[in-house]
Motif scaffolding. Structure first.
Motif, short mmCIF file in Angstrom:
data_model
loop_
_atom_site.label_atom_id
_atom_site.label_comp_id
_atom_site.label_asym_id
_atom_site.label_seq_id
_atom_site.Cartn_x
_atom_site.Cartn_y
_atom_site.Cartn_z
N UNK A 165 0.84 -1.20 0.00
CA UNK A 165 0.00 0.00 0.00
C UNK A 165 0.87 1.26 0.00
N UNK A 166 1.95 1.21 0.82
CA UNK A 166 2.83 2.37 0.87
C UNK A 166 3.52 2.60 -0.47
N UNK A 167 3.81 1.49 -1.17
CA UNK A 167 4.54 1.62 -2.44
C UNK A 167 3.65 2.02 -3.60
N UNK A 168 2.33 1.95 -3.40
CA UNK A 168 1.41 2.12 -4.53
C UNK A 168 1.58 3.45 -5.26
N UNK A 169 1.90 4.51 -4.51
CA UNK A 169 2.01 5.81 -5.17
C UNK A 169 3.43 6.07 -5.67
N UNK A 170 4.28 5.06 -5.59
CA UNK A 170 5.66 5.16 -6.04
C UNK A 170 6.41 6.26 -5.29
N UNK A 171 6.47 6.14 -3.96
CA UNK A 171 7.07 7.21 -3.16
C UNK A 171 8.60 7.17 -3.22
N UNK A 172 9.17 8.29 -2.85
CA UNK A 172 10.63 8.37 -2.80
C UNK A 172 11.13 8.17 -1.36
N UNK A 173 10.20 8.24 -0.41
CA UNK A 173 10.58 8.18 0.99
C UNK A 173 9.49 7.46 1.78
N UNK A 174 9.90 6.49 2.62
CA UNK A 174 8.91 5.78 3.43
C UNK A 174 9.35 5.80 4.88
N UNK A 175 8.41 6.18 5.76
CA UNK A 175 8.66 6.06 7.20
C UNK A 175 8.23 4.66 7.60
N UNK A 176 9.17 3.85 8.08
CA UNK A 176 8.83 2.49 8.51
C UNK A 176 8.80 2.49 10.03
N UNK A 177 7.60 2.49 10.59
CA UNK A 177 7.46 2.60 12.04
C UNK A 177 7.46 1.21 12.68
N UNK A 178 8.58 0.81 13.19
CA UNK A 178 8.74 -0.52 13.79
C UNK A 178 8.00 -1.58 12.97
N UNK A 179 8.35 -1.71 11.70
CA UNK A 179 7.55 -2.59 10.84
C UNK A 179 7.70 -4.06 11.20
N UNK A 180 8.69 -4.42 11.98
CA UNK A 180 8.86 -5.84 12.26
C UNK A 180 8.71 -6.18 13.74
N UNK A 181 8.53 -5.18 14.60
CA UNK A 181 8.57 -5.53 16.02
C UNK A 181 7.36 -6.32 16.46
N UNK A 182 6.26 -6.30 15.66
CA UNK A 182 5.10 -7.10 16.04
C UNK A 182 5.17 -8.51 15.45
N UNK A 183 6.26 -8.80 14.73
CA UNK A 183 6.33 -10.08 14.03
C UNK A 183 7.20 -11.09 14.78
N UNK A 184 7.01 -12.35 14.42
CA UNK A 184 7.85 -13.43 14.92
C UNK A 184 9.30 -13.20 14.53
N UNK A 185 10.21 -13.61 15.39
CA UNK A 185 11.63 -13.42 15.08
C UNK A 185 11.98 -14.06 13.74
N UNK A 186 11.42 -15.24 13.48
CA UNK A 186 11.77 -15.95 12.25
C UNK A 186 11.33 -15.18 11.01
N UNK A 187 10.28 -14.38 11.15
CA UNK A 187 9.76 -13.66 9.99
C UNK A 187 10.40 -12.28 9.88
N UNK A 188 10.88 -11.75 11.02
CA UNK A 188 11.49 -10.42 11.01
C UNK A 188 12.57 -10.31 9.95
N UNK A 189 13.46 -11.32 9.93
CA UNK A 189 14.58 -11.27 8.99
C UNK A 189 14.08 -11.20 7.55
N UNK A 190 13.06 -12.04 7.24
CA UNK A 190 12.50 -12.03 5.88
C UNK A 190 12.03 -10.63 5.49
N UNK A 191 11.27 -10.02 6.42
CA UNK A 191 10.68 -8.73 6.07
C UNK A 191 11.75 -7.66 5.96
N UNK A 192 12.73 -7.70 6.86
CA UNK A 192 13.82 -6.71 6.79
C UNK A 192 14.57 -6.87 5.47
N UNK A 193 14.85 -8.11 5.08
CA UNK A 193 15.53 -8.32 3.81
C UNK A 193 14.70 -7.80 2.65
#
Ligand SMILES: Nc1ncnc2c1ncn2[C@@H]1O[C@H](COP(=O)(O)OP(=O)(O)OP(=O)(O)O)[C@@H](O)[C@H]1O
Ligand code: SF4
Ligand SMILES: [Mg+2]
Lengths: 320, 357
Positions: A165-193
Motif C-alpha cells: 500500500x505504501x509503495x502504490x504511489x511510487x514514493x521516494x521516501x517511506x517512514x517504517x514505524x517498527x515494521x517488524x517488532x510485532x512479528x515473529x523473530x523468524x519472519x522479522x529477517x524475511x521482512x527486513x531483507x
C-alpha cells in the motif's frame, strides 16, 4: 532550490496537551527539537526505548499530526498544509501494528488500491488491477490472494500488504514505524531483507524506526538514537557501532546480544538504573541525567546540544 | 543402561516428548501450510454463523410466520377488523363473544340453508367482530410501530452520535451531557406524562389532516420515541466511531492523502454498519413492547384500530369466561419480542463477536 537531501527535518517539535485535573493543562513534549536529514536512497535508523517519541517523529514528519514547531523540507520544498496532499505521493508510511493498520472490511485489492483511488492514478479498471498485481508481486504476495480479507493473513503477510500500500504511489521516501517488532523473530529477517531488496530495486529512502538496535544496525546507513523526545547521538551505522559516545547509546549497545559466548561472558553489560522519567516531568538539563553514571553539576543546569565530533558523528553530551 | 532407558520411556507420568513420533515435514506438507483456507467474505461468514445458531434460525422462522400472517391474513379472511358480523346484510347480534369455531344462531341458519361461511377461527369479541382478524391486524399495527420507531431512533441516534463522535472535543462533551440528562429521566414515567400532555395539545392541531387518521396517541407515541429512545443508539454509535477513529487504518488512509469524506465513507461507516444493524434489530422489540404497554394502559392506538396491547386490555373484563382472548395477544407479543431479541443476539454473535461482553 535543489538540495542534496531528500528529507530535511529542522527542529521539529510536537507537544501534546494533557489535562491534569479540572481545567488544568500541561504539555507533554513527545518530540522536542529533533533535526536530521536523509539523502535519496538512504536509510536512517531511529532507535530508542518505548515511549521516547519515535512514532510521533514519523507521524509529525508526515503531517499526520500538526507540528507544534519546526519545519520539514521535502525535496527542498517546505511541507505545509497546502501542498501536503500532493506531497503524500512522495512520502508514505508503514505502520507498527499490522493488525489495526488494515481495514478488516476491505479486500487486499482494495487496501493496496486505496492510494491509487485517492490520487486517481489509473484510467481503467484493468490498469488498476495490473498495478495492484504488480505491487503484490513486488512484496512477495500471491496474486490469487487479491480478493481476500486482511484477517485471513498472517502477521508477516499483513505487513507485506501494508508495504505494498505504501509503495502504490511510487514514493521516494517511506517512514517504517517498527515494521517488524510485532512479528515473529523468524519472519522479522524475511521482512527486513525485503525492505532492503525494495530499496535496491526502487531507490526509496527509509526512516527506519525500531527499538531493537540489532535490526537497525543491519539495515541502516546512519543511525539516530533518541531519548525522551530528543536525538542524543547520530552517526554512520558502523561508526556508532564501533565508537559509541553517548552514555545512553553505550548502554543500549551493551545489551545487544553477541552470538559468541566467550565475548558475551567477558563483556560487561551496563544495566540502566531507574525508570524512564515521565515525559511530562522531565529532569532539568540533560534528560538522561537521572540514569547517567557520568552526570555532573553542569548536566543538571544546561541541556547539551548535538555537536559535531568529526566523521559526521554528532553527540549531545557534556562529557567528552 | 538399556534397561534404564526402557524404563524411562515407559514412565507413565513422564512429560518427555517421544521424539520418534515426530518426522520432518515433507516439501509437500510445507507447501500446504502456505495454502489458505477458502476465502469468505465478511457477510457470507456472518450468515453462515447465523444459520448455525438454532435459536436465531427458530426466531427467523417464527418472524416469517408472524409477518406473513399479519400481512396476508387480513386479506384472506373476509371480515374487517372494525366490521360487526352481519348475515344477509343485517347486523347479527347473536354473534357476540363466540368461542373459537362457533357459529352464531343466524349464521347456523344460513349454513343449514346450504351456504358456506368463513369460520371464526378465534371466535368473536363482545362487539361481534371476528377476533382472528383483530389479532392479525393488531400484530400488523405493532410491527408497524416497532419498525418505524426503530427507524426513527436509528436516524436521530445515527446523526447525533456520528456528529458527536467525529467532531470530538467540546462539541462531543456538550452533546454527551445532554444525552446523559435524557438518559437519567425515568422513561416509563416520561412516556406516560408525555403521552397525556401531547394527547391534549395535539388533538386540535391535527384535526382534519391525514395525520388524524393515525390517531393522536400513535403520533404522540412516535414523538415519545423520537424524544427519549434515541439516546442509547446515539451513545453506541458515538462509541463505535470513537474506537474506529483510533484504528491505524484511519491514519493510514490519511497518510495516503484521503480526505475526511473519503474516510467516513470508506472506513468508518462500513465498520460500524454491523453494530448499527444489530442494535436497530434490538430496538424493534423494545418499541413493540412499549407500544403494547401504552396501549394496555389506554394510551396507545385509537379505537377501533386494534393493537396487541389494547386487545389484551379489552380482554381483561371477560378474563374468567374467555381467557383465550387475553392469552392469544399476549402470546403473540411474547413471540414477537422474543424472536426479535433472539435474532438480534444471533446477529450480534455472528457479525460482531467483540460486542458480546
Ligand atoms: N496523540 C497523542 N496524544 C497525547 N500523547 C501522545 C499521543 N501520541 C503519543 N503520545 C505520547 O507521546 C510519547 C511518545 O509516544 P510515541 O508513540 O511516539 O513513542 P514510541 O517511541 O513510538 O514508543 P513505542 O516504541 O512504544 O512505539 C508517549 O509518552 C505517548 O504517551
Ligand atoms: S550530558 Fe551529562 S547527564 Fe547527559 S548524558 Fe552526558 S554526562 Fe550524562
Ligand atoms: Mg511507536
Amino acid at each position: 532550490m535543489s538540495s542534496e537531501y531528500l528529507v530535511e527535518v529542522k527542529d521539529l517539535k510536537q507537544y501534546f496537551p494533557v489535562s491534569t485535573g479540572f481545567m488544568k493543562k500541561t504539555w507533554l513534549k513527545a518530540v522536542d527539537g529533533v533535526s536530521f536529514a536523509i539523502k535519496p536512497g538512504e536509510t536512517l535508523g531511529l532507535v530508542g526505548e518505548s515511549g521516547c517519541g519515535k512514532t510521533t517523529v514519523g507521524r509529525t514528519l508526515l503531517r499526520l499530526y500538526e507540528p507544534t514547531g519546526g519545519e520539514v523540507l521535502f525535496n527542498g520544498e517546505p511541507v505545509t498544509d497546502r501542498n501536503i496532499t500532493q506531497l503524500r505521493k512522495g512520502m508514505q508510511m508503514v505502520f507498527q501494528d499490522p493488525y489495526s493498520s488494515l481495514d478488516p472490511r476491505m479486500t487486499v485489492e482494495d487496501i493496496i488500491g486505496e492510494p491509487l483511488d485517492v490520487h486517481k492514478l489509473y484510467k481503467t479498471r484493468a490498469e488498476r488491477r495490473d498495478k495492484i498485481l504488480h505491487l503484490m508481486e513486488l512484496v512477495g504476495l500471491n496474486a490469487e490472494h487479491a480478493t481476500r480479507y486482511a484477517h485471513e493473513f498472517s502477521g508477516g503477510q499483513r505487513q507485506r500488504i501494508g508495504i505494498a500500500r505504501a509503495l502504490a504511489v511510487d514514493p521516494k521516501f517511506i517512514v517504517c514505524d517498527e515494521p517488524v517488532s510485532a512479528l515473529d523473530v523468524s519472519i522479522q529477517a524475511q521482512v527486513v531483507n525485503m525492505f532492503e531488496d525494495l530499496q535496491d530495486k526502487l531507490g526509496v529512502a527509509y526512516l527506519f524506526i525500531a527499538h531493537d538496535l540489532l535490526i537497525v544496525r543491519h539495515i541502516s546507513d546512519r543511525i539516530a538514537v533518541m531519548y525522551l523526545g530528543k536525538i542524543v547521538e547520530i552517526a554512520d551505522a558502523d561508526e556508532l557501532n564501533d565508537h559509541p559516545q553517548h552514555p545512553y547509546t553505550i548502554s543500549l549497545l551493551s545489551a545487544v546480544p553477541i552470538p559468541d559466548p566467550k565475548i558475551t561472558r567477558q563483556r560487561k553489560r551496563i544495566v540502566l538504573e531507574g525508570d524512564v522519567p515521565s515525559p511530562m516531568n522531565m529532569p532539568s538539563g540533560c534528560a538522561f541525567r537521572s540514569r547517567c553514571r557520568y552526570a555532573t553539576e553542569k548536566c543538571a543546569q544546561e541541556c547539551p546540544k548535538l555537536e559535531d565530533r568529526g566523521n559526521g558523528h554528532f553527540v549531545a553530551c557534556w562529557n567528552k | 543402561m538399556n534397561n534404564e532407558q526402557n524404563e524411562f520411556k515407559k514412565n507413565p507420568l513422564g512429560v518427555q516428548i517421544d521424539l520418534s513420533k515426530f518426522e520432518l515435514a515433507t516439501e509437500e506438507e510445507k507447501a500446504q501450510q502456505e495454502v489458505m483456507s477458502e476465502s469468505t467474505t465478511f457477510f457470507k461468514d456472518g450468515m453462515k454463523k447465523l444459520m448455525k445458531n438454532p435459536l436465531a434460525v427458530f426466531s427467523i422462522i417464527m418472524l416469517c410466520i408472524i409477518i406473513l400472517a399479519a400481512v396476508v391474513g387480513p386479506a384472506v379472511i373476509p371480515y374487517e377488523y372494525s366490521e360487526m358480523i352481519s348475515v344477509n346484510g343485517r347486523r347479527d347480534k347473536t354473534a357476540k363473544n363466540l368461542a373459537p369455531f362457533e357459529w352464531s344462531k343466524n349464521e347456523q341458519k344460513v349454513i343449514d340453508g346450504g351456504e358456506k361461511l368463513f369460520p371464526h377461527i378465534l371466535g368473536t369479541d363482545e362487539q361481534c367482530r371476528d377476533y382472528l382478524v383483530r389479532v392479525l391486524y393488531g400484530t400488523r399495527v405493532s410491527l408497524f410501530v416497532g419498525f418505524f420507531a426503530a427507524l426513527l431512533v436509528l436516524i436521530i441516534g445515527l446523526l447525533y452520535g456520528s456528529i458527536s463522535g467525529y467532531m470530538g472535543g467540546r462539541v462531543d462533551l456538550i452533546m454527551m451531557r445532554i444525552v446523559d440528562i435524557i438518559y437519567s429521566l425515568p422513561d416509563t414515567l416520561m412516556v406516560i406524562l408525555l403521552s397525556v400532555v401531547l394527547k391534549s395539545t395535539l388533538a386540535p392541531a391535527i384535526e382534519g389532516t391525514q395525520l388524524a387518521k393515525l390517531g393522536v396517541n400513535m403520533i404522540s407515541l412516535f414523538i415519545v420515541f423520537g424524544l427519549l429512545y434515541w439516546v442509547g443508539m446515539a451513545r453506541l454509535i458515538r462509541g463505535q466511531i470513537l474506537s474506529i477513529k483510533e484504528n491505524e487504518y484511519v491514519l493510514a488512509a490519511q497518510a495516503t492523502g484521503a480526505k475526511s469524506g473519503w474516510i467516513i465513507r470508506k472506513h468508518i461507516i462500513p465498520n460500524c454498519l454491523s453494530v448499527i444493524f444489530i442494535s436497530t434489530a434490538l430496538q424493534i422489540p423494545s418499541a413493540i413492547f412499549t407500544e403494547s404497554f401504552l396501549s394496555f394502559i389506554g394510551l396507545g392506538v385509537q379505537a377501533p384500530m386494534p393493537s396487541l396491547g389494547s386487545l389484551a386490555n379489552a380482554a381483561r373484563e371477560g378474563m374468567q369466561s374467555y381467557p383465550h382472548k387475553l392469552v392469544i395477544p399476549a402470546i403473540v407479543i411474547c413471540l414477537l419480542v422474543l424472536s426479535f431479541n433472539l435474532l438480534g443476539d444471533g446477529l450480534r454473535d455472528a457479525f460482531d463477536p467483540k460486542l458480546r461482553r
